[in-house]
Design a protein around this motif. Structure first.
Motif, mmCIF file in Angstrom:
data_model
loop_
_atom_site.group_PDB
_atom_site.id
_atom_site.type_symbol
_atom_site.label_atom_id
_atom_site.label_comp_id
_atom_site.label_asym_id
_atom_site.label_seq_id
_atom_site.Cartn_x
_atom_site.Cartn_y
_atom_site.Cartn_z
ATOM 1 N N GLY A 35 -75.248 -13.848 -33.737
ATOM 2 C CA GLY A 35 -75.048 -13.507 -32.323
ATOM 3 C C GLY A 35 -76.032 -12.491 -31.781
ATOM 4 N N ARG A 36 -77.145 -12.259 -32.479
ATOM 5 C CA ARG A 36 -78.038 -11.175 -32.034
ATOM 6 C C ARG A 36 -78.959 -11.636 -30.907
ATOM 7 N NH1 ARG A 36 -83.290 -11.866 -33.476
ATOM 8 N NH2 ARG A 36 -83.641 -13.218 -35.261
ATOM 9 N N PRO A 37 -79.429 -10.650 -30.098
ATOM 10 C CA PRO A 37 -80.434 -10.987 -29.078
ATOM 11 C C PRO A 37 -81.638 -11.632 -29.745
ATOM 12 C CG PRO A 37 -79.731 -8.680 -28.888
ATOM 13 C CD PRO A 37 -79.105 -9.218 -30.138
ATOM 14 N N GLY A 38 -82.124 -12.733 -29.178
ATOM 15 C CA GLY A 38 -83.285 -13.415 -29.748
ATOM 16 C C GLY A 38 -82.935 -14.312 -30.924
ATOM 17 N N GLY A 39 -81.659 -14.396 -31.280
ATOM 18 C CA GLY A 39 -81.252 -15.178 -32.454
ATOM 19 C C GLY A 39 -80.911 -16.624 -32.106
ATOM 20 N N ILE A 40 -80.141 -17.251 -33.019
ATOM 21 C CA ILE A 40 -79.868 -18.692 -32.941
ATOM 22 C C ILE A 40 -79.180 -19.087 -31.630
ATOM 23 C CG2 ILE A 40 -78.423 -20.506 -33.990
ATOM 24 C CD1 ILE A 40 -78.860 -19.054 -36.695
ATOM 25 N N MET A 41 -78.288 -18.217 -31.131
ATOM 26 C CA MET A 41 -77.502 -18.594 -29.950
ATOM 27 C C MET A 41 -78.150 -18.177 -28.626
ATOM 28 S SD MET A 41 -73.564 -17.984 -31.149
ATOM 29 C CE MET A 41 -72.927 -19.219 -30.019
ATOM 30 N N ASP A 42 -79.212 -17.406 -28.693
ATOM 31 C CA ASP A 42 -79.838 -16.892 -27.458
ATOM 32 C C ASP A 42 -80.632 -18.017 -26.783
ATOM 33 O OD1 ASP A 42 -81.322 -15.588 -25.499
ATOM 34 O OD2 ASP A 42 -81.699 -13.816 -26.741
ATOM 35 N N ALA A 43 -80.257 -18.345 -25.543
ATOM 36 C CA ALA A 43 -80.949 -19.423 -24.820
ATOM 37 C C ALA A 43 -82.400 -19.063 -24.516
ATOM 38 C CB ALA A 43 -80.210 -19.740 -23.527
ATOM 39 N N LYS B 121 -73.550 -24.533 -15.864
ATOM 40 C CA LYS B 121 -74.318 -24.794 -17.093
ATOM 41 C C LYS B 121 -73.446 -25.602 -18.061
ATOM 42 C CE LYS B 121 -75.991 -22.381 -21.223
ATOM 43 N NZ LYS B 121 -74.999 -23.053 -22.070
ATOM 44 N N ARG B 122 -74.071 -26.466 -18.847
ATOM 45 C CA ARG B 122 -73.310 -27.232 -19.843
ATOM 46 C C ARG B 122 -72.733 -26.327 -20.934
ATOM 47 N NH1 ARG B 122 -74.913 -33.463 -20.347
ATOM 48 N NH2 ARG B 122 -75.995 -33.545 -18.365
ATOM 49 N N ILE B 123 -71.701 -26.821 -21.585
ATOM 50 C CA ILE B 123 -71.042 -26.094 -22.667
ATOM 51 C C ILE B 123 -71.755 -26.449 -23.977
ATOM 52 C CG2 ILE B 123 -68.845 -25.663 -23.837
ATOM 53 C CD1 ILE B 123 -67.530 -27.175 -21.367
ATOM 54 N N ASP B 124 -72.403 -25.464 -24.582
ATOM 55 C CA ASP B 124 -73.092 -25.725 -25.851
ATOM 56 C C ASP B 124 -73.271 -24.397 -26.583
ATOM 57 O OD1 ASP B 124 -75.202 -24.456 -24.535
ATOM 58 O OD2 ASP B 124 -76.109 -26.354 -23.914
ATOM 59 N N THR B 125 -74.040 -24.398 -27.648
ATOM 60 C CA THR B 125 -74.159 -23.172 -28.449
ATOM 61 C C THR B 125 -75.236 -22.225 -27.897
ATOM 62 O OG1 THR B 125 -75.659 -24.321 -29.932
ATOM 63 C CG2 THR B 125 -73.339 -24.259 -30.587
ATOM 64 N N MET B 126 -75.814 -22.566 -26.760
ATOM 65 C CA MET B 126 -76.834 -21.714 -26.141
ATOM 66 C C MET B 126 -76.180 -20.789 -25.112
ATOM 67 S SD MET B 126 -79.911 -22.241 -27.178
ATOM 68 C CE MET B 126 -79.349 -22.359 -28.847
ATOM 69 N N ILE B 127 -76.339 -19.507 -25.300
ATOM 70 C CA ILE B 127 -75.717 -18.528 -24.413
ATOM 71 C C ILE B 127 -76.831 -17.840 -23.611
ATOM 72 C CG2 ILE B 127 -74.212 -16.498 -24.324
ATOM 73 C CD1 ILE B 127 -72.843 -18.959 -25.592
ATOM 74 N N SER B 128 -76.590 -17.687 -22.306
ATOM 75 C CA SER B 128 -77.636 -17.128 -21.433
ATOM 76 C C SER B 128 -78.049 -15.733 -21.897
ATOM 77 C CB SER B 128 -77.150 -17.075 -19.989
ATOM 78 O OG SER B 128 -77.009 -18.375 -19.498
ATOM 79 N N THR B 129 -79.337 -15.482 -21.834
ATOM 80 C CA THR B 129 -79.926 -14.269 -22.404
ATOM 81 C C THR B 129 -79.306 -12.956 -21.892
ATOM 82 O OG1 THR B 129 -81.925 -15.462 -22.894
ATOM 83 C CG2 THR B 129 -82.161 -13.078 -22.683
ATOM 84 N N PRO B 130 -78.987 -12.827 -20.577
ATOM 85 C CA PRO B 130 -78.428 -11.529 -20.147
ATOM 86 C C PRO B 130 -77.126 -11.155 -20.861
ATOM 87 C CG PRO B 130 -79.151 -12.792 -18.240
ATOM 88 C CD PRO B 130 -79.244 -13.715 -19.427
ATOM 89 N N LEU B 131 -76.444 -12.140 -21.452
ATOM 90 C CA LEU B 131 -75.164 -11.826 -22.111
ATOM 91 C C LEU B 131 -75.358 -11.190 -23.487
ATOM 92 C CD1 LEU B 131 -73.212 -15.003 -21.031
ATOM 93 C CD2 LEU B 131 -73.187 -12.747 -19.997
ATOM 94 N N PRO C 13 -71.076 -3.297 -30.026
ATOM 95 C CA PRO C 13 -72.313 -3.950 -29.619
ATOM 96 C C PRO C 13 -72.239 -4.503 -28.191
ATOM 97 C CG PRO C 13 -71.090 -5.381 -31.123
ATOM 98 C CD PRO C 13 -70.355 -4.077 -31.075
ATOM 99 N N THR C 14 -73.407 -4.549 -27.546
ATOM 100 C CA THR C 14 -73.455 -5.057 -26.177
ATOM 101 C C THR C 14 -73.796 -6.549 -26.135
ATOM 102 O OG1 THR C 14 -75.742 -4.363 -26.010
ATOM 103 C CG2 THR C 14 -74.085 -2.823 -25.175
ATOM 104 N N SER C 15 -73.950 -7.171 -27.294
ATOM 105 C CA SER C 15 -74.153 -8.621 -27.322
ATOM 106 C C SER C 15 -72.778 -9.285 -27.300
ATOM 107 C CB SER C 15 -74.920 -9.029 -28.583
ATOM 108 O OG SER C 15 -74.668 -10.391 -28.858
ATOM 109 N N LEU C 16 -72.514 -10.068 -26.252
ATOM 110 C CA LEU C 16 -71.212 -10.739 -26.145
ATOM 111 C C LEU C 16 -70.995 -11.720 -27.298
ATOM 112 C CD1 LEU C 16 -68.589 -11.094 -24.583
ATOM 113 C CD2 LEU C 16 -69.784 -12.601 -22.991
ATOM 114 N N PRO C 17 -72.002 -12.533 -27.672
ATOM 115 C CA PRO C 17 -71.785 -13.411 -28.833
ATOM 116 C C PRO C 17 -71.433 -12.635 -30.105
ATOM 117 C CG PRO C 17 -73.624 -14.199 -27.549
ATOM 118 C CD PRO C 17 -73.247 -12.873 -26.960
#
Ligand code: HEM
Length: 501
Positions: free
Chosen positions: A53-61, A348-358, A372-376
């Motif tokens: 769930g980190r910024p720039g990681g697998i889930m970051d769009a 936005k579609r529902i998928d494993t990509m989470i918008s970067t500001p989150l 942490p301030t990362s929502l994921p």
């Protein structure tokens, strides 16, 4: 279907049942499934979840934020992970968030610290009865109500249009502080305040005795809201077919005894957080509040990132955070719901990509006010808090197709068997993408979501489904057969025609 296997016998988990076992009560969280946790709450698993769930990681769009809030919307090719859902409008996200705040609020558990749900209080009552708006009513919470007319809500002005009532430090005076977390949900809360006030006028005009006006208005408001959930929102997020199936054939997995209904952590900690995946990096808040707001066209629209660190400390922030008041800070609802004027925008579609500001929330958007301030990351660590089972284990218990490990190759490098025993939130997002094409939830996610919504409506003795299941909306509407968010906003007089812009 490749990558999906049929559910095997439940006996894989000896000694466990598939439905909640411990009686619980509405004031506490509980479990739907008595299954082992997806992974032990070790430091190593915690680190794997933080990595996921980190910024720039697998889930970051990985939205190119440097393009700015306007171009990210007007040039979709800049953000290939921010794909339109043609069946939802942008308002579906914020209606979903508003509903979330109506029936669940965990102010007590700690991230990644295993905690029994049954002894952990839910600050909201788990019914769809708008306690997030009404609080305890005018006697218990007079601060939310108009001193000149105690059965109506206080509503203030932001300069041009309505705003939530605020203290001098701009903190909103409302029953749930989360309804001022961003500008759009604050606008929605204000719309519900105005909707109630207009229904009070109606009830009075029908001659209701003074001592019954508040309760009658509240019931009309609540039942129309519940109607929207059943007839507009649920079909959008779980599909029309499953909505009808649960209504007609009943619930299979969420079956508490009437007085013992509760908010299940599988829903609260994972499934219903699917909504985080529908959030866009930026929005057009309104069309006419901000002179020169769109530098490309000179149009007076107010665009902003949902959150932007540059907005920190600004009186009229550049972003769409809440807890601020200014003339341009109102919502033009034509962007969010379809008023038929061609202005509506898709979700936005529902998928494993989470918008970067989150991945970098302002602390004021986090109820506990801490990192942490990362929502994921927060969502994933909450899985350790509640010892949630994996998506695969629940699919197996439900005897429905299981997403196999080939569908999660990106999780393999994280170790800890996460590709075969996947955190529920990630699993249901993958289901939505893989089985639902990002349009709706699917499989485990859709079933849990639908059953919890219908369960909490059917087990609430005051809901329209309990009191009068054949009830139909009574307020003015565009289509005689239903009542939608567009009708609610129109009745509240926050629709584009009422604003004359
Ligand atoms: C801009 C929009 C949103 C923001 C910034 C936001 C942010 C947050 C934050 C910070 C938390 C607490 C996380 C934790 O510590 O565990 C949370 C919890 C949650 N969110 Fe969101 N959220 C948004 C929209 C949504 C939507 C659209 C949904 C569902 C449709 C949703 C569902 C939930 C649920 C179920 C929880 C757990 C609530 C509880 O019981 O405390 N959120 N969200």
């Amino acid at each position: 279907m490749s990558g999906v296997t049929a559910g095997a016998a439940i006996a894989t988990f000896p000694g466990t049942a598939t439905a909640q076992t411990a009686p619980t009560n509405p004031r506490f969280f509980g479990r739907m499934f008595n299954l082992p946790p997806f992974a032990p709450a070790t430091q190593q698993v915690q680190e794997a979840l933080r990595e996921l769930g980190r910024p720039g990681g697998i889930m970051d769009a990985k939205d190119p934020l440097n393009e700015g809030p306007v171009r990210l919307i007007t040039n979709p090719e800049l953000s290939p992970n921010n794909v339109d859902n043609p069946f939802h409008t942008a308002g579906t996200t914020f209606f979903g968030q508003f509903v979330d705040h109506d029936f669940t609020f965990d102010l007590n558990s700690r991230l990644a610290v295993p905690t029994p749900p049954e002894t952990s209080p839910n600050t909201r009552f788990p019914t769809l009865s708008l306690d997030s708006v009404y609080g305890g009513g005018p006697n218990a919470n007079p601060e939310f109500y108009d001193p000149a007319d105690r059965v109506k809500f206080r509503v203030e002005s932001g300069g041009l249009f309505e705003d939530l009532p605020r203290r001098s430090d701009r903190v909103a005076i409302i029953a749930d502080p989360r309804n001022d977390e961003n500008l759009i949900i604050a606008g929605l809360h204000a719309a519900f305040l105005l909707f109630h006030n207009r229904v009070v006028d109606l009830v009075r005009s029908q001659g209701a005795p003074a001592d019954q006006v508040f309760n009658r208005a509240k019931q009309i408001v609540t039942w129309h809201y519940q109607w929207i959930i059943v007839h507009e929102f649920l079909p959008q997020i779980i599909g029309h077919g499953l909505t009808q199936d649960i209504l007609r054939h009943g619930r299979q997995f969420y079956r508490p005894a009437p007085g013992q209904f509760f908010m299940p952590v599988e829903f609260q900690g994972a499934v219903y957080r699917f909504g985080h995946s529908m959030i866009r990096p930026s929005y057009r808040a309104n069309l006419a509040g901000d002179p020169g707001g769109n530098p490309a066209t000179g149009a007076p629209a107010f665009f902003g990132f949902i959150f932007d660190p540059a907005g920190q400390g600004q009186a009229d922030p550049v972003d769409l955070r809440g807890r601020a008041r200014a003339r341009r800070r109102f919502i033009g609802w034509q962007t969010f719901f379809n008023f038929g004027d061609g202005q509506v925008r898709a979700n936005k579609r529902i998928d494993t990509m989470i918008s970067t500001p989150l991945f970098n929330l302002p602390l004021q958007a986090i109820p506990s006010n801490d990192p942490p301030t990362s929502l994921p990351q927060r969502n994933l660590l909450r899985h350790l808090t509640w010892s949630l089972p994996s998506g695969q284990a629940i699919a197996e218990a439900m005897r429905i197709p299981i997403l196999t490990r080939e569908i999660f190759p990106e999780l393999r490098p994280l170790g800890n068997n996460l590709d075969a025993s996947t955190p529920l939130w990630y699993y249901i997002l993958k289901e939505a993408k893989y089985l639902g094409d990002g349009i709706t939830l699917a499989g485990v996610g859709a079933r849990i979501c639908g059953e919890v919504f219908f369960g909490l409506l059917q087990l609430d003795p005051t809901s329209y489904l309990s009191v009068q299941p054949t009830w139909t909306p009574t307020l003015p509407r565009r289509n005689a057969n239903t009542f939608t968010m567009v009708d609610l906003l129109t009745y509240a007089r926050v629709d584009p025609a009422s604003r004359r812009q």
